[in-house]
Write an enzyme that holds these catalytic residues in place. Sequence first.
Site, PDB file in Angstrom:
ATOM      1  CB  SER A 142      -0.897   0.008   1.242  1.00 25.85           C
ATOM      2  OG  SER A 142      -1.592   1.239   1.373  1.00 25.85           O
ATOM      3  CE1 TYR A 156      -4.287  -2.105   5.152  1.00 28.04           C
ATOM      4  CE2 TYR A 156      -3.224  -0.062   4.481  1.00 28.04           C
ATOM      5  CZ  TYR A 156      -3.883  -1.231   4.163  1.00 28.04           C
ATOM      6  OH  TYR A 156      -4.132  -1.525   2.848  1.00 28.04           O
TER       7      TYR A 156
END
Length: 268
Positions: A142, A156
């Site tokens: 990501s 995350y």
Amino acid sequence: MKSNVRRTALITGASAGIGAALARVYAAEGWDLILTARRQAPLQALAAELAGRGAAVAVIPEDLADPDAPRRLFEAIRAKGLAVDGLVNNAGFSRTAGFLEAEPEAHAAMIRVMLTAPVELARLFAPGMVGRGYGRILNVASLAGRMPATGGDTLYGPIKSFLIKASQGLHLELRGTGVHVTALCPGYTLTEFHDANGTRAEVSAAWPGWMWMDAERVARIGYDAVEANRPSVTPGVMNNLLAGLAKHLPDRLALAMVGGHARRLKRI
């Protein structure tokens, strides 16, 4: 790929979003597929769609939050007599309620699905790829992994940063073996991801429409990057600008930038 040789790709988290888009790209490029995710019904629907396009598709439902899932998946594939030539570690989710609000089990599940499972699956399938002199490992990370960590979804970004670094290391280690390793680092992408974590309204308000990319474009960029054996790729000019800005800003300013974004999303 598009040759007379049929290769097989295993795609985790293939039931929707970038995973399903990647399955469609691989099928269009002549690959057969093994699809896995927790939800069987969407996998079966996607399998039927891709089989109609000429791909052989096996569906093996599995929950990678279970510590035994990677080995079970490996054994199930071997029992079918299949060899995995391409591994796409795509499964993932986020928890945005805050580190102290989320249950410890939720933290453990995030780490297993997005960090431990990709490492274990690569370790299980890469030796066969090296032995055959051909393989592709695409780890879906990501843009968050290239940015300073933020509050709310505290784990995350660090997990995705690990996946980027691990991909780069494996890329170097497997150079010359015929096995390509790439980390795909998308920014905001039009999928059900933000519906699943309950932040659709916040992220839609925080970023204009032109900042978002569609899953099919992200999937194509990821496929082309691993075929070219790039260690990592971040789709989108603006996403690369943001990552570059965060990299060169002093920590205090970079953290203020991501902290302001987290407040706009009501995560802190």
